[in-house]
Each structure stands twice: as C-alpha cells, then as structure tokens.
Write a protein that holds these residues in place. Structure first.
Motif, PDB file in Angstrom:
ATOM      1  N   PRO A  34       0.835  -1.213   0.000  1.00  0.00           N
ATOM      2  CA  PRO A  34       0.000   0.000   0.000  1.00  0.00           C
ATOM      3  C   PRO A  34       0.865   1.257   0.000  1.00  0.00           C
ATOM      4  O   PRO A  34       1.902   1.316   0.664  1.00  0.00           O
ATOM      5  CB  PRO A  34      -0.793  -0.123   1.308  1.00  0.00           C
ATOM      6  CG  PRO A  34      -0.782  -1.582   1.619  1.00  0.00           C
ATOM      7  CD  PRO A  34       0.528  -2.103   1.125  1.00  0.00           C
ATOM      8  N   ALA A  35       0.438   2.242  -0.782  1.00  0.00           N
ATOM      9  CA  ALA A  35       1.214   3.475  -0.913  1.00  0.00           C
ATOM     10  C   ALA A  35       1.343   4.188   0.430  1.00  0.00           C
ATOM     11  O   ALA A  35       0.367   4.315   1.177  1.00  0.00           O
ATOM     12  CB  ALA A  35       0.564   4.394  -1.941  1.00  0.00           C
ATOM     13  N   ASP A  46      -0.517   6.375  -8.812  1.00  0.00           N
ATOM     14  CA  ASP A  46      -1.935   6.002  -8.765  1.00  0.00           C
ATOM     15  C   ASP A  46      -2.799   6.902  -9.635  1.00  0.00           C
ATOM     16  O   ASP A  46      -4.021   6.773  -9.655  1.00  0.00           O
ATOM     17  CB  ASP A  46      -2.440   6.032  -7.325  1.00  0.00           C
ATOM     18  CG  ASP A  46      -2.218   7.387  -6.648  1.00  0.00           C
ATOM     19  OD1 ASP A  46      -1.484   8.220  -7.223  1.00  0.00           O
ATOM     20  OD2 ASP A  46      -2.764   7.605  -5.548  1.00  0.00           O
ATOM     21  N   SER A  47      -2.179   7.823 -10.370  1.00  0.00           N
ATOM     22  CA  SER A  47      -2.930   8.733 -11.244  1.00  0.00           C
ATOM     23  C   SER A  47      -2.666   8.381 -12.710  1.00  0.00           C
ATOM     24  O   SER A  47      -1.577   7.941 -13.061  1.00  0.00           O
ATOM     25  CB  SER A  47      -2.520  10.190 -10.990  1.00  0.00           C
ATOM     26  OG  SER A  47      -2.737  10.543  -9.640  1.00  0.00           O
ATOM     27  N   ASP A  49      -2.195  10.379 -15.137  1.00  0.00           N
ATOM     28  CA  ASP A  49      -1.606  11.505 -15.861  1.00  0.00           C
ATOM     29  C   ASP A  49      -0.270  11.133 -16.511  1.00  0.00           C
ATOM     30  O   ASP A  49       0.298  10.070 -16.262  1.00  0.00           O
ATOM     31  CB  ASP A  49      -1.429  12.685 -14.903  1.00  0.00           C
ATOM     32  CG  ASP A  49      -2.769  13.248 -14.453  1.00  0.00           C
ATOM     33  OD1 ASP A  49      -3.365  14.038 -15.207  1.00  0.00           O
ATOM     34  OD2 ASP A  49      -3.233  12.863 -13.355  1.00  0.00           O
ATOM     35  N   ASP A  50       0.219  12.044 -17.332  1.00  0.00           N
ATOM     36  CA  ASP A  50       1.397  11.759 -18.149  1.00  0.00           C
ATOM     37  C   ASP A  50       2.719  11.884 -17.406  1.00  0.00           C
ATOM     38  O   ASP A  50       3.745  11.391 -17.880  1.00  0.00           O
ATOM     39  CB  ASP A  50       1.424  12.702 -19.363  1.00  0.00           C
ATOM     40  CG  ASP A  50       0.273  12.425 -20.318  1.00  0.00           C
ATOM     41  OD1 ASP A  50       0.012  11.233 -20.590  1.00  0.00           O
ATOM     42  OD2 ASP A  50      -0.365  13.383 -20.774  1.00  0.00           O
ATOM     43  N   ALA A  51       2.733  12.552 -16.272  1.00  0.00           N
ATOM     44  CA  ALA A  51       3.979  12.739 -15.529  1.00  0.00           C
ATOM     45  C   ALA A  51       3.667  12.918 -14.048  1.00  0.00           C
ATOM     46  O   ALA A  51       2.544  13.298 -13.674  1.00  0.00           O
ATOM     47  CB  ALA A  51       4.743  13.964 -16.060  1.00  0.00           C
ATOM     48  N   ALA A  52       4.661  12.646 -13.233  1.00  0.00           N
ATOM     49  CA  ALA A  52       4.514  12.857 -11.787  1.00  0.00           C
ATOM     50  C   ALA A  52       4.708  14.336 -11.469  1.00  0.00           C
ATOM     51  O   ALA A  52       5.451  15.047 -12.152  1.00  0.00           O
ATOM     52  CB  ALA A  52       5.533  12.019 -11.025  1.00  0.00           C
ATOM     53  N   VAL A  53       4.051  14.792 -10.415  1.00  0.00           N
ATOM     54  CA  VAL A  53       4.178  16.174  -9.955  1.00  0.00           C
ATOM     55  C   VAL A  53       4.453  16.142  -8.458  1.00  0.00           C
ATOM     56  O   VAL A  53       3.695  15.542  -7.696  1.00  0.00           O
ATOM     57  CB  VAL A  53       2.898  16.991 -10.238  1.00  0.00           C
ATOM     58  CG1 VAL A  53       3.070  18.433  -9.761  1.00  0.00           C
ATOM     59  CG2 VAL A  53       2.552  16.956 -11.728  1.00  0.00           C
ATOM     60  N   GLY A 134      11.428   5.136   2.882  1.00  0.00           N
ATOM     61  CA  GLY A 134      10.095   5.708   2.732  1.00  0.00           C
ATOM     62  C   GLY A 134       9.935   6.534   1.467  1.00  0.00           C
ATOM     63  O   GLY A 134       9.130   7.459   1.407  1.00  0.00           O
ATOM     64  N   THR A 135      10.700   6.175   0.435  1.00  0.00           N
ATOM     65  CA  THR A 135      10.677   6.943  -0.814  1.00  0.00           C
ATOM     66  C   THR A 135       9.619   6.387  -1.762  1.00  0.00           C
ATOM     67  O   THR A 135       9.566   5.178  -1.990  1.00  0.00           O
ATOM     68  CB  THR A 135      12.054   6.873  -1.505  1.00  0.00           C
ATOM     69  OG1 THR A 135      13.065   7.249  -0.574  1.00  0.00           O
ATOM     70  CG2 THR A 135      12.109   7.781  -2.720  1.00  0.00           C
ATOM     71  N   PRO A 136       8.768   7.222  -2.343  1.00  0.00           N
ATOM     72  CA  PRO A 136       7.737   6.717  -3.246  1.00  0.00           C
ATOM     73  C   PRO A 136       8.243   6.510  -4.675  1.00  0.00           C
ATOM     74  O   PRO A 136       9.056   7.284  -5.188  1.00  0.00           O
ATOM     75  CB  PRO A 136       6.674   7.817  -3.221  1.00  0.00           C
ATOM     76  CG  PRO A 136       7.447   9.073  -2.947  1.00  0.00           C
ATOM     77  CD  PRO A 136       8.596   8.667  -2.061  1.00  0.00           C
ATOM     78  N   LEU A 137       7.768   5.435  -5.296  1.00  0.00           N
ATOM     79  CA  LEU A 137       7.931   5.236  -6.736  1.00  0.00           C
ATOM     80  C   LEU A 137       6.785   5.985  -7.403  1.00  0.00           C
ATOM     81  O   LEU A 137       5.618   5.651  -7.188  1.00  0.00           O
ATOM     82  CB  LEU A 137       7.877   3.744  -7.074  1.00  0.00           C
ATOM     83  CG  LEU A 137       7.990   3.383  -8.559  1.00  0.00           C
ATOM     84  CD1 LEU A 137       9.398   3.637  -9.068  1.00  0.00           C
ATOM     85  CD2 LEU A 137       7.608   1.916  -8.770  1.00  0.00           C
ATOM     86  N   VAL A 138       7.106   6.997  -8.211  1.00  0.00           N
ATOM     87  CA  VAL A 138       6.057   7.867  -8.739  1.00  0.00           C
ATOM     88  C   VAL A 138       5.765   7.661 -10.222  1.00  0.00           C
ATOM     89  O   VAL A 138       4.887   8.318 -10.783  1.00  0.00           O
ATOM     90  CB  VAL A 138       6.402   9.356  -8.483  1.00  0.00           C
ATOM     91  CG1 VAL A 138       6.428   9.647  -6.995  1.00  0.00           C
ATOM     92  CG2 VAL A 138       7.731   9.743  -9.138  1.00  0.00           C
TER      93      VAL A 138
END
Length: 351
Positions: A34-35, A46-47, A49-53, A134-138
């Motif tokens: 889980p994120a 989880d979005s 869209d075309d790129a992470a923000v 605790g780094t997210p993969l975006v």
C-alpha cells in the motif's frame, strides 16, 4: 511447403509492454505494498496523468541521478533491490535524502502473462527496497527486449550547505571504505560456472546493504568528501576524488575488505569485461605495488558498491565503530590523504 516466419519484434513505441500486462502487475504490487502517504506527491503512480508532480521543500535543492544496467542474477525480485541500492547510492554519496524514484524496465520477450509476472517481481523488489527510506515510486516506463534490464532515475533533496562532494579532501584525512570489493570478478566467474554458490550468496548480502546509514554516519563524523564505488572500481573513483581535491593518497592494499572468493577468482585470471578499460587508471598509480595479489582488485567494477569517504584522522576510529555497529560490518580504514609533492597521485602500501 512454405512456412510463414514470425514478425520480428517492433521497436519504437511498438516495444512497450502491453497495458493489460502492466496494469495487472501494478494492481498486484499496489495490493501487496500500500502506498505510503506522501503530501509532497501531488500526482503519482496512482494517477493516469502523463507525468509525476511533486512539491520541492523550501530552502532545499534537488539532486538528480540515473543508472541503468542488465541483470546480473536470474531472480528479478532480488535484482530490483540490487539495482535500486546501486542507483540510490549516488544520492547518499552527495549527502542527499531520496525524495522520489522513477523506474525504467526492460523485460524479455515472452507471453503477456509471463511479462506481467516478471514486472510484478521487479516492482515488488523495488517497493521492498524503498521501504527503508520511505521513498515513493512515482512513475516509470516499461519495454520488451532481448534481456532483463532495469534502471532508476532517483531524485533527492538536500540542504545546499550540507552537500558532500568528491572535492574537499585534505592532507591527513583518513580514507574509509564501507563495503568489501570483488563483485566484478565474482559475477564474471559466476557467468562462467566457476564461482561457489556461497560466494555469490555472501556477495548479494553485502550489495543489498543500503548506504543510507553509512552516509549519515559519515556526515556526523565530519566527512570532507564522499563517493560511491561502482563501475570504475576503487582506483577510478578515488582518482576522481583526488583530482577534485588537488591532493594525493596512499592506499593500504592489505587492509582492503574483500568478498569471499574474490581473491581466488582474481588469482585464476577471471575479471570483468570492463576491467581492461578500468586498468587505464594504472597510469596514475605508483607501479611499485603492481605485484601484490590484490592489485587487480583496484580496477574491479563494483555493482551496488559501498561508500568511500575521507574523514578527519581524529574521528576515524569512532566513525569505523559506528559503521560496523550499523550494518557495515566490513567497513575498514583503507588509506590516507597526502600532499601533492608526489610523482603519482596514488601510491600503494603493503604490510
């Protein structure tokens, strides 16, 4: 009778992994991992869209790095952890904190179900490796090709006044290496069926050790310069530090930490295919030490290697104790920084 040959795999965007295989792998990994809540990520994995923000913390700078290489073991779950450790190390060597990660994956040609399973194993290994920081993969990108390959674009943040650089070493500083050397020769031997299983098992245990704690310890003990030891080998990366700092160094050959089996495979003449290019660094090393059996280890390319840092001589013992008590059990004093009045930038010392 004539037979119809299968069409060759397409290139360009025709080489992407299909959406069904990708979606199934993502669904499974998001269910198992889980994120973590991260307010800084405005648009993430989880979005659609075309790129992470992401937002940038005030008063901090962004630190960016990327690495990519083909698989050196058959287990995609473990390989992902190795590759991630390797890629994050550049951030730690700079004194930065990992902030976000993007993945680039190439899975081998296979049926969609097999591609999805391999992608899941890669993503699961990636998420496992990211838990400690605790780094997210975006986000990321997936393609198919002749072999498994993986890379990460790692983005970190740092206080601009607290960055660790390759320059900054001073005469009298001590050189500490946190991880044993020898992955190049060992995995070359493994590809030839000449490495013992326990050698590879021990090597993997070392190269899975994150460099996060070591970087924090080096900063706490006043490190003057730092880098991670990877493809160019100990000699190549140390020479980069010496040029940036305008100093010379002595390396204690007998003090180098060595992975089990590496001395044996080197003695058998088994080296990485990158070793001959790394040997060009020998032109800047005093030839007096070339007969030492560990001399070739200086040019051995490391995958997911440790950190090499210069610390004031007054703090070296406390620094070593801290490192050894926090997971870097093989950390060792491997040399010292000297003045510039020497014929060669790097001198070798043996007992």
């Amino acid at each position: 009778s004539s037979s119809i040959l299968p069409s060759p795999p397409c290139a360009g965007c025709g080489s992407k992994v299909g959406s069904t295989a990708l979606s199934e792998a993502l669904r499974r990994v998001q269910q198992d991992f889980p994120a973590l809540p991260r307010d800084a990520v405005l648009v993430g994995l989880d979005s659609p869209d075309d790129a992470a923000v992401v937002t940038v913390p005030p008063g901090q700078v962004m630190v960016h790095t990327v690495d990519y290489f083909t698989a050196l073991i058959d287990d995609p779950f473990i390989f992902a952890q190795i590759c991630l450790k390797h890629c994050l190390s550049d951030l730690y060597a700079m004194g930065a904190t990992p902030y976000t990660v993007l993945a680039t994956v190439q899975v081998p040609y296979a049926a969609p179900a097999k591609q999805s399973e391999m992608l899941y194993q890669i993503l699961a290994g990636t998420h496992k490796g990211l838990l400690a920081s605790g780094t997210p993969l975006v986000g990321g990108h997936t393609v198919v090709g002749p072999q498994l390959a993986l890379g990460f674009a790692c983005n970190g943040v740092a206080d601009p006044t607290q960055l660790l650089r390759k320059g900054g070493m001073r005469p009298g500083d001590a050189l500490i290496l946190t991880q044993p050397l020898g992955t190049g020769t060992l995995f070359a031997a493994d590809m030839q069926g000449k490495a013992k299983g326990r050698w590879i098992e021990e090597a993997i245990a070392h190269i899975l050790t994150p460099n996060q704690a070591a970087a924090e310890i080096f900063r706490a003990h006043g490190a003057t310069a730092c880098t991670d030891v990877t493809g160019f080998g100990l000699a190549g990366h140390l020479l980069e530090m010496l040029r940036a700092s305008g100093v010379t160094a002595t390396v204690y050959l007998d003090a180098l930490p060595v992975l089990a089996g590496a001395a044996e495979t080197l003695a058998a003449g088994i080296v990485s295919t990158l070793q001959p290019q790394n040997l060009q660094a020998a032109a800047f090393i005093d030839p007096a030490g070339t007969s030492h059996p560990l001399y070739p280890l200086l040019f051995d390319p490391q995958t997911a290697g440790g950190l090499l840092a210069a610390v004031p001589a007054t703090t070296v013992q406390a620094c070593l104790t801290d490192l050894q008590q926090h997971g870097n059990t093989a950390a060792a004093l491997v040399g010292e920084i000297t003045t510039t009045d020497r014929a060669y930038p790097l001198t070798l010392k043996r007992e």
